[in-house]
Design a protein around this motif. Structure first.
Motif, PDB file in Angstrom:
ATOM      1  N   TYR A 454      43.304  47.114  36.769  1.00 12.78           N
ATOM      2  CA  TYR A 454      44.118  45.895  36.668  1.00 12.78           C
ATOM      3  C   TYR A 454      44.381  45.537  35.207  1.00 12.78           C
ATOM      4  O   TYR A 454      45.487  45.125  34.840  1.00 12.78           O
ATOM      5  N   ALA A 455      43.363  45.716  34.367  1.00 15.06           N
ATOM      6  CA  ALA A 455      43.512  45.368  32.940  1.00 15.06           C
ATOM      7  C   ALA A 455      44.568  46.256  32.283  1.00 15.06           C
ATOM      8  O   ALA A 455      45.390  45.780  31.492  1.00 15.06           O
ATOM      9  N   GLU A 456      44.552  47.573  32.650  1.00 12.78           N
ATOM     10  CA  GLU A 456      45.552  48.496  32.089  1.00 12.78           C
ATOM     11  C   GLU A 456      46.972  48.068  32.458  1.00 12.78           C
ATOM     12  O   GLU A 456      47.920  48.322  31.741  1.00 12.78           O
ATOM     13  N   ARG A 457      47.088  47.423  33.641  1.00 10.63           N
ATOM     14  CA  ARG A 457      48.424  46.980  34.088  1.00 10.63           C
ATOM     15  C   ARG A 457      48.715  45.545  33.644  1.00 10.63           C
ATOM     16  O   ARG A 457      49.744  44.982  33.997  1.00 10.63           O
ATOM     17  N   GLY A 458      47.736  44.938  32.922  1.00 10.29           N
ATOM     18  CA  GLY A 458      47.923  43.556  32.439  1.00 10.29           C
ATOM     19  C   GLY A 458      47.835  42.515  33.537  1.00 10.29           C
ATOM     20  O   GLY A 458      48.319  41.377  33.383  1.00 10.29           O
ATOM     21  N   GLU A 459      47.194  42.863  34.675  1.00 10.51           N
ATOM     22  CA  GLU A 459      47.086  41.906  35.802  1.00 10.51           C
ATOM     23  C   GLU A 459      45.772  41.134  35.672  1.00 10.51           C
ATOM     24  O   GLU A 459      44.789  41.387  36.377  1.00 10.51           O
ATOM     25  N   TRP A 460      45.758  40.155  34.759  1.00 11.71           N
ATOM     26  CA  TRP A 460      44.501  39.473  34.402  1.00 11.71           C
ATOM     27  C   TRP A 460      43.972  38.598  35.534  1.00 11.71           C
ATOM     28  O   TRP A 460      42.756  38.415  35.654  1.00 11.71           O
ATOM     29  N   ASP A 461      44.874  38.068  36.394  1.00 13.11           N
ATOM     30  CA  ASP A 461      44.405  37.274  37.553  1.00 13.11           C
ATOM     31  C   ASP A 461      43.558  38.156  38.475  1.00 13.11           C
ATOM     32  O   ASP A 461      42.530  37.722  39.016  1.00 13.11           O
ATOM     33  N   GLU A 462      44.014  39.416  38.645  1.00  7.02           N
ATOM     34  CA  GLU A 462      43.284  40.350  39.508  1.00  7.02           C
ATOM     35  C   GLU A 462      41.927  40.714  38.882  1.00  7.02           C
ATOM     36  O   GLU A 462      40.931  40.881  39.598  1.00  7.02           O
ATOM     37  N   VAL A 463      41.914  40.853  37.528  1.00  8.00           N
ATOM     38  CA  VAL A 463      40.652  41.127  36.832  1.00  8.00           C
ATOM     39  C   VAL A 463      39.658  40.028  37.150  1.00  8.00           C
ATOM     40  O   VAL A 463      38.478  40.286  37.455  1.00  8.00           O
ATOM     41  N   GLU A 464      40.142  38.744  37.082  1.00  8.81           N
ATOM     42  CA  GLU A 464      39.244  37.604  37.346  1.00  8.81           C
ATOM     43  C   GLU A 464      38.758  37.622  38.794  1.00  8.81           C
ATOM     44  O   GLU A 464      37.603  37.332  39.079  1.00  8.81           O
ATOM     45  N   LYS A 465      39.632  38.043  39.723  1.00 12.07           N
ATOM     46  CA  LYS A 465      39.237  38.110  41.151  1.00 12.07           C
ATOM     47  C   LYS A 465      38.099  39.119  41.346  1.00 12.07           C
ATOM     48  O   LYS A 465      37.200  38.920  42.164  1.00 12.07           O
ATOM     49  N   VAL A 466      38.178  40.223  40.603  1.00 14.23           N
ATOM     50  CA  VAL A 466      37.116  41.235  40.705  1.00 14.23           C
ATOM     51  C   VAL A 466      35.791  40.647  40.209  1.00 14.23           C
ATOM     52  O   VAL A 466      34.735  40.834  40.815  1.00 14.23           O
ATOM     53  N   ARG A 467      35.853  39.885  39.074  1.00 12.57           N
ATOM     54  CA  ARG A 467      34.630  39.249  38.556  1.00 12.57           C
ATOM     55  C   ARG A 467      34.031  38.310  39.597  1.00 12.57           C
ATOM     56  O   ARG A 467      32.816  38.304  39.827  1.00 12.57           O
ATOM     57  N   VAL A 468      34.916  37.525  40.246  1.00  9.91           N
ATOM     58  CA  VAL A 468      34.453  36.571  41.276  1.00  9.91           C
ATOM     59  C   VAL A 468      33.828  37.334  42.447  1.00  9.91           C
ATOM     60  O   VAL A 468      32.766  36.962  42.968  1.00  9.91           O
ATOM     61  N   LEU A 469      34.479  38.446  42.835  1.00  6.16           N
ATOM     62  CA  LEU A 469      33.974  39.266  43.939  1.00  6.16           C
ATOM     63  C   LEU A 469      32.585  39.814  43.602  1.00  6.16           C
ATOM     64  O   LEU A 469      31.665  39.807  44.427  1.00  6.16           O
ATOM     65  N   MET A 470      32.427  40.275  42.349  1.00  8.80           N
ATOM     66  CA  MET A 470      31.120  40.801  41.916  1.00  8.80           C
ATOM     67  C   MET A 470      30.052  39.717  41.994  1.00  8.80           C
ATOM     68  O   MET A 470      28.953  39.950  42.476  1.00  8.80           O
ATOM     69  N   ARG A 471      30.394  38.526  41.499  1.00  9.52           N
ATOM     70  CA  ARG A 471      29.417  37.423  41.536  1.00  9.52           C
ATOM     71  C   ARG A 471      29.068  37.061  42.974  1.00  9.52           C
ATOM     72  O   ARG A 471      27.918  36.858  43.331  1.00  9.52           O
TER      73      ARG A 471
END
Length: 485
Positions: A454-471
């Motif tokens: 997601y970061a490579e594609r600049g999709e920062w909202d999706e990056v944050e969703k992954v962090r939330v999913l991990m937590r």
């Protein structure tokens, strides 16, 4: 026939039974005592059944027994013991039931083979029934029966009960110590096995082999190597089981010199000539050490080969990046009339993957069921995904995964993901990582990969969703992994 001459015939038959040529003369000896009307002699039959069992002819022994009108305890014990030495072990219990139905009481020779059959069958319920019969009749004092009880509980993983019987034994021989060590090691308690091993006042080659193989299975190769050195220092000669256990340890530890010494020992001691497993292990050792020419020489010099020999050499070719040679070896194997198995195809498909042989890979994959009647399993589909992925056939790999008759595992999605990253297909990579997260929700690496896509594609909202999913899944990032963003 007078009593005297009858006894003389019996003695002659017993001499024949225990002679050197018995293996080739069983049917003649059988005909001999039939001719002299001794086919109902319990003594002759008991000896005949025992000899059959020692020659791996248990079905013949059972056939003879079934034609007996009035078997006594000696004959029953003989056939119960014969049935405890080879599959199907249930026959021992069947004969024991038949004996009780005839009103014949068991004696001290009845129970040890029965306990062995229950141990071989890992039948704890039946074994406990036999054990209670032993106690009821007061036969616990017999050494062979105590060993049988220890073997039963150790085989069934009931080490507390095995230990109790072991502790109560006034004399413990090597056999019973080995059973205890094997039982603890099989249960994963290698530490307790090692502790018992160190307490032994006398050991057999089996004791050393047990300890070496158990330590190796527990990823304790250095300790296994130490035990092997001690074994030599104590004057024990390695046998085929030692060699087969030690060669993979040498490969993993990079002990090439020791592996080569074992090779030379296997040659001079006759182990290489007499045991296919020794040759197979040597081929595997040299392949894993990257010494393909040596492996090939050993393979060619093997006096006999089985399908495993070919599989090890073919897989070794793949492991060392010689895929085309591996495919050639597969062809040679088929032309020599050796029937391949599932493992053969795992090896030869890996060869195709390393050599980029897509068409050949498809041909071999299809031939599995059409020509060789082997249904492809997960690992074979995984090999095809790997072959397609390596040459950039990502959509074909995805289609193959979709039409597989079984659920794909993490290794298959991992192979597809690896190819997606090589060829920059982030969309399919995202799909593969999501599947990996479903299969391995505990693996932090998968979340990191998804976040990075997601970061490579600049999709920062999706990056944050992954962090939330991990937590949410209580996943911590493993050290050394980086999450962009």
């Amino acid at each position: 026939m007078s009593g005297g001459s009858g006894r003389e015939v019996e003695r002659r038959i017993l001499r024949l039974l225990h002679g050197r040529k018995t293996r080739t003369q069983l049917t003649q000896i059988h005909a001999h005592f039939l001719r002299h009307h001794l086919h109902q002699s319990n003594q002759i039959l008991a000896h005949f059944v025992s000899v059959c069992a020692s020659l791996n002819q248990a079905p013949y022994a059972r056939l003879i027994f079934d034609q007996t009108h009035n078997p006594n305890i000696v004959l029953f014990n003989s056939v119960i013991k014969a049935s405890s030495l080879s599959k199907p072990f249930e026959y021992s219990l069947h004969f024991f039931t038949a004996m009780k139905r005839r009103g014949i009481w068991p004696d001290e020779f009845t129970f040890a083979p029965l306990l062995k059959s229950c141990a071989n069958l890992v039948d704890l319920r039946m074994g406990r029934g036999v054990h209670s019969g032993v106690v009821r009749l007061g036969f616990e004092r017999f050494r062979s029966i105590r060993i049988g009880i220890v073997e039963l509980y150790a085989s069934c993983g009931k080490m507390v009960e095995a230990q109790k019987v072991f502790d109560e034994m006034p004399q413990r021989d090597v056999i019973v110590w080995n059973l205890m060590i094997s039982g603890f090691c099989k249960m994963g308690n290698v530490e307790m096995g090692l502790c018992l091993f160190k307490q032994m006042s006398e050991r057999s080659v089996v004791s050393w082999n047990l300890m070496i193989s158990s330590l190796a299975r527990s990823d304790r190769d250095s300790e296994a190597l130490e035990v092997f050195r001690d074994m030599q220092d104590n004057g024990f000669k390695p046998d085929e089981a030692t060699v087969v256990s030690m060669l993979p340890i040498c490969a993993r530890l990079g002990e090439v010199d020791l592996g080569q010494w074992i090779h030379s020992y296997a040659g001079s001691s006759g182990l290489f000539k007499n045991f296919i497993s020794v040759g197979n292990s040597l081929v595997d050792f040299y392949c894993k050490c990257g010494m393909l020419e040596k492996a090939s020489t050993v393979f060619r010099n093997m006096p006999r080969k089985n399908v495993v020999s070919w599989n090890v050499m073919i897989s070794g070719m793949a492991f060392n990046g010689n895929g085309e040679l591996g495919v050639d070896l597969f062809e040679e194997m088929i032309s020599e009339g050796v029937k391949p198995d599932g493992a053969t195809f795992v090896g030869v498909l890996a060869c195709c993957a390393h050599a980029g042989l897509l068409e050949r890979g498809w041909d071999l994959f299809r031939s599995m069921s059409l020509k060789h009647h082997i249904e492809p399993k997960l690992e074979h589909y995984g090999s095809m995904v790997d072959i397609l992925g390596r040459i950039g056939g990502l959509s074909e790999a995805r289609d193959l995964i979709r039409c597989m008759p079984m659920k794909p595992n993490a290794a298959i999605w991992g192979a597809l993901l690896s190819a997606c990253r090589t060829y920059g297909d982030t969309e399919l990579a995202e799909c593969a990582v999501n599947e990996l997260i479903n299969l391995e929700p505990w693996n932090s690496g998968n979340y990191v990969l998804l976040s990075n896509i997601y970061a490579e594609r600049g999709e920062w909202d999706e990056v944050e969703k992954v962090r939330v999913l991990m937590r949410g899944n209580c996943i911590n990032k493993a050290p050394g992994q980086s999450m962009v963003g």
